[in-house]
Write an enzyme that holds these catalytic residues in place. Structure first.
Site, PDB file in Angstrom:
ATOM      1  N   LYS A  43      39.810  96.347  28.456  1.00 53.20           N
ATOM      2  CA  LYS A  43      38.493  95.949  28.964  1.00 53.20           C
ATOM      3  C   LYS A  43      38.613  95.593  30.440  1.00 53.20           C
ATOM      4  CE  LYS A  43      36.247  95.983  25.030  1.00 53.20           C
ATOM      5  NZ  LYS A  43      37.138  96.940  24.379  1.00 53.20           N
ATOM      6  N   SER A  59      34.917 102.432  23.964  1.00 51.90           N
ATOM      7  CA  SER A  59      34.254 101.293  24.599  1.00 51.90           C
ATOM      8  C   SER A  59      34.404 101.276  26.113  1.00 51.90           C
ATOM      9  CB  SER A  59      34.768  99.965  24.028  1.00 51.90           C
ATOM     10  OG  SER A  59      36.091  99.717  24.453  1.00 51.90           O
TER      11      SER A  59
END
Length: 145
Positions: A103, A66
């Site tokens: 993230k 991701s």
């Protein structure tokens, strides 16, 4: 199917151990080759070069894709400094609802978001209902080539 990037293993940093490697003082060109002008002059201790605060620094290996557009790939080793105050735009290891994830933090007027660096993954809005903590800020990425 692509896998969410997660932490697979966390280790504490130990700057007390010396890990001296030969250090080539001349910078290496990434463009056109240049004649070698330097020589092995000294050694470099990667613990001292990469770790500012050993008591608050951890290493973790990642799983998933991701964050590939931020240069973080499966198998990379993250150096995470818990003493760094997280800010908008930092890449951080976050604990959310029982899981760790990596993230980019995005702080906006309408809330805090965890933003992946892969268009195949959705952005995650952090709400009051989430059990959320910024666990640490990624200070370095160590890659195997």
């Amino acid at each position: 199917m692509q896998e969410e990037l997660k932490i697979s293993q966390v280790n504490t940093a130990d700057s007390e151990k010396s890990s001296g490697l030969q250090f080539f003082e001349t910078r290496v060109q990434a463009g056109f080759p240049s004649p070698v002008q330097g020589e092995y002059a000294d050694s470099i201790d990667l613990n001292r070069a990469l770790i500012t605060n050993p008591a608050a620094t951890f290493c973790a290996r990642v799983i998933g894709d991701s964050m590939v557009e931020a240069g973080i790939n499966e198998g990379d080793l993250l150096i995470i400094d818990r003493s760094i105050t997280p800010h908008d735009g930092n890449i951080a290891v976050c604990f959310i609802d029982g899981d760790f994830t990596v993230k980019r933090l995005s702080v906006r007027p309408d809330g805090v978001f965890l933003t992946p660096a892969n268009a195949s993954f959705p952005e995650l809005r952090v709400t009051e209902d989430n059990n959320f903590q910024v666990w640490g800020v990624v200070s370095h990425i160590v890659k195997r080539v």
